[in-house]
Scaffold this motif. Structure first.
Motif, PDB file in Angstrom:
ATOM      1  N   SER A  24       0.889  -0.903  -0.005  1.00  0.00           N
ATOM      2  CA  SER A  24       0.044   0.080  -0.152  1.00  0.00           C
ATOM      3  C   SER A  24       0.996   1.151   0.070  1.00  0.00           C
ATOM      4  CB  SER A  24      -0.988  -0.070   1.134  1.00  0.00           C
ATOM      5  OG  SER A  24      -1.687   1.187   1.206  1.00  0.00           O
ATOM      6  N   LYS A  25       0.620   1.968  -1.087  1.00  0.00           N
ATOM      7  CA  LYS A  25       1.734   3.293  -1.225  1.00  0.00           C
ATOM      8  C   LYS A  25       0.889   4.401  -1.287  1.00  0.00           C
ATOM      9  CE  LYS A  25       5.339   0.336  -3.301  1.00  0.00           C
ATOM     10  NZ  LYS A  25       6.233   0.198  -4.500  1.00  0.00           N
ATOM     11  N   ILE A  26       1.438   5.620  -0.937  1.00  0.00           N
ATOM     12  CA  ILE A  26       0.771   6.921  -1.095  1.00  0.00           C
ATOM     13  C   ILE A  26       2.007   7.809  -1.747  1.00  0.00           C
ATOM     14  CG2 ILE A  26      -0.908   6.721   0.560  1.00  0.00           C
ATOM     15  CD1 ILE A  26       1.018   8.494   2.570  1.00  0.00           C
ATOM     16  N   TRP A  27       1.331   8.782  -2.597  1.00  0.00           N
ATOM     17  CA  TRP A  27       2.291   9.829  -3.221  1.00  0.00           C
ATOM     18  C   TRP A  27       1.912  11.284  -2.722  1.00  0.00           C
ATOM     19  CZ3 TRP A  27       1.570   5.197  -5.179  1.00  0.00           C
ATOM     20  CH2 TRP A  27       2.572   4.478  -5.886  1.00  0.00           C
ATOM     21  N   TYR A  28       2.949  12.100  -2.482  1.00  0.00           N
ATOM     22  CA  TYR A  28       2.539  13.231  -1.874  1.00  0.00           C
ATOM     23  C   TYR A  28       3.732  14.408  -2.056  1.00  0.00           C
ATOM     24  CZ  TYR A  28       5.729  11.676   1.955  1.00  0.00           C
ATOM     25  OH  TYR A  28       6.596  11.303   2.610  1.00  0.00           O
ATOM     26  N   ASN A  29       3.227  15.651  -2.040  1.00  0.00           N
ATOM     27  CA  ASN A  29       4.341  16.590  -2.138  1.00  0.00           C
ATOM     28  C   ASN A  29       4.859  16.997  -0.704  1.00  0.00           C
ATOM     29  OD1 ASN A  29       3.800  16.851  -5.046  1.00  0.00           O
ATOM     30  ND2 ASN A  29       1.893  18.119  -4.602  1.00  0.00           N
ATOM     31  N   GLU A  30       6.209  17.305  -0.745  1.00  0.00           N
ATOM     32  CA  GLU A  30       6.991  17.674   0.413  1.00  0.00           C
ATOM     33  C   GLU A  30       8.080  18.618  -0.054  1.00  0.00           C
ATOM     34  OE1 GLU A  30       7.861  15.365   4.548  1.00  0.00           O
ATOM     35  OE2 GLU A  30       9.787  15.019   2.946  1.00  0.00           O
ATOM     36  N   GLU A  31       8.094  19.596   0.434  1.00  0.00           N
ATOM     37  CA  GLU A  31       9.036  20.751   0.066  1.00  0.00           C
ATOM     38  C   GLU A  31       9.359  20.753  -1.368  1.00  0.00           C
ATOM     39  OE1 GLU A  31      12.936  19.261   1.874  1.00  0.00           O
ATOM     40  OE2 GLU A  31      12.207  19.892   3.830  1.00  0.00           O
TER      41      GLU A  31
END
Length: 303
Positions: free
Chosen positions: A235-242
């Motif tokens: 189970s994976k998630i993709w998100y924005n950071e910096e």
């Protein structure tokens, strides 16, 4: 060695007949402990080799070789106790590629859903991004067995099934107290994407029949069950950071069912068709995750 020599001899006979421009010929003759039947019809030549019984009588339901030759193309099959091993035609030169005689080996893609039984408004089903939830089938090999002189045959084989199930961007599958649960992010903190992935080795047990539609064209239909053994899940998630997109894999065992099966139906014309599958077992182990039975419909190209 005798069998190989005989096959070569049969192909030489077929080549000789191909060169003829007179009326079609049907020929049967014996070579050592084998019988060769050569039939020519509508510019198609069929060379069939049968094994003889101990008393010298031909046992025609135990053919050991069949070759079909036409317009510079060919199909060759070898049998052992009426059991046929098929090598995907995709590995042959294009000019020798003809329609498959059984339908499992190939590549397919379909849209998947996870209804609760047949309830497509269930917990998991209502949270999926259906336009991106896909199943990929890479069916690598097959073998088939003709049932006497009927048009029915049994098919077994193996393959790999890749499942990429996308959830809504505010949802993810996480682990709590050793159970797989659906988590929800706070407003404004949605993910770029959230994906549940699991892979199976597949082993089909199918029945198939064909119906001719014209010269070298036929309609096929088959169905049965496909046993599945899990090899991986995540189970994976993709998100924005910096300012950068980052990926995170949820830790823990997802409790995807390790052994399961699908009901499968396939139909089509020649080497192209559609498939529909449904798993009567929950994708997750009972009591270890949300309820959802995978249902998929898609298209398949057969080798």
């Amino acid at each position: 060695m005798k069998t190989t020599t005989f096959i070569i001899a049969g192909l030489m006979v077929a080549s000789y007949l191909t060169a003829q421009t007179t009326t079609p010929m049907d020929t049967t003759f014996r070579y050592n402990n084998r019988t060769v039947a050569i039939n020519e019809k509508n510019d198609e030549i069929n060379v069939t080799i049968y094994r003889h019984g101990k008393q010298g009588d031909t046992i025609k339901n135990e053919k050991i070789y069949e070759g079909i030759f036409m317009d510079g193309k060919e199909i060759e099959r070898r049998f052992e106790n009426n059991f046929e091993i098929s090598i995907p035609g995709i590995f042959k030169p294009k000019e020798k590629y003809l329609s498959s005689q059984s339908h499992w080996a190939g590549f397919g893609i379909g849209f998947s859903n996870l209804p609760e039984g047949l309830n497509f408004d269930g917990e998991l089903s209502s949270l999926l991004n259906l336009s991106r939830s896909l199943q990929y089938n890479l069916n690598i090999g097959e073998a088939s067995c003709q049932f006497g002189k009927s048009s029915w045959k049994g098919i077994v084989g193996f393959g790999i099934q890749f499942n990429s199930i996308h959830l809504q961007t505010n949802k993810a599958i996480t682990i709590e107290n050793y159970r797989s649960v659906i988590s929800t992010t706070e407003a404004g903190q949605e993910y770029n994407k959230s994906r549940l992935h699991y892979t199976y080795l597949t082993f089909p047990f199918l029945m198939e029949t064909n119906y001719p539609l014209g010269k070298n064209t036929y309609f096929f239909i088959n169905g049965g069950i496909v046993a599945k053994v899990k090899t991986a899940s995540s189970s994976k998630i993709w998100y924005n950071e910096e300012g950068k997109e980052r990926k995170h894999q949820m830790p823990g065992e997802l409790n995807i069912r390790p052994i399961t099966f699908d009901f499968l139906v396939q139909a089509g014309i020649d080497n192209f068709g559609f498939f529909a599958s449904y798993s009567p077992l929950n994708a997750f182990l009972n009591g270890k995750g949300p309820k959802g039975n995978q249902a998929t419909i898609g298209l398949q190209l057969y080798f």
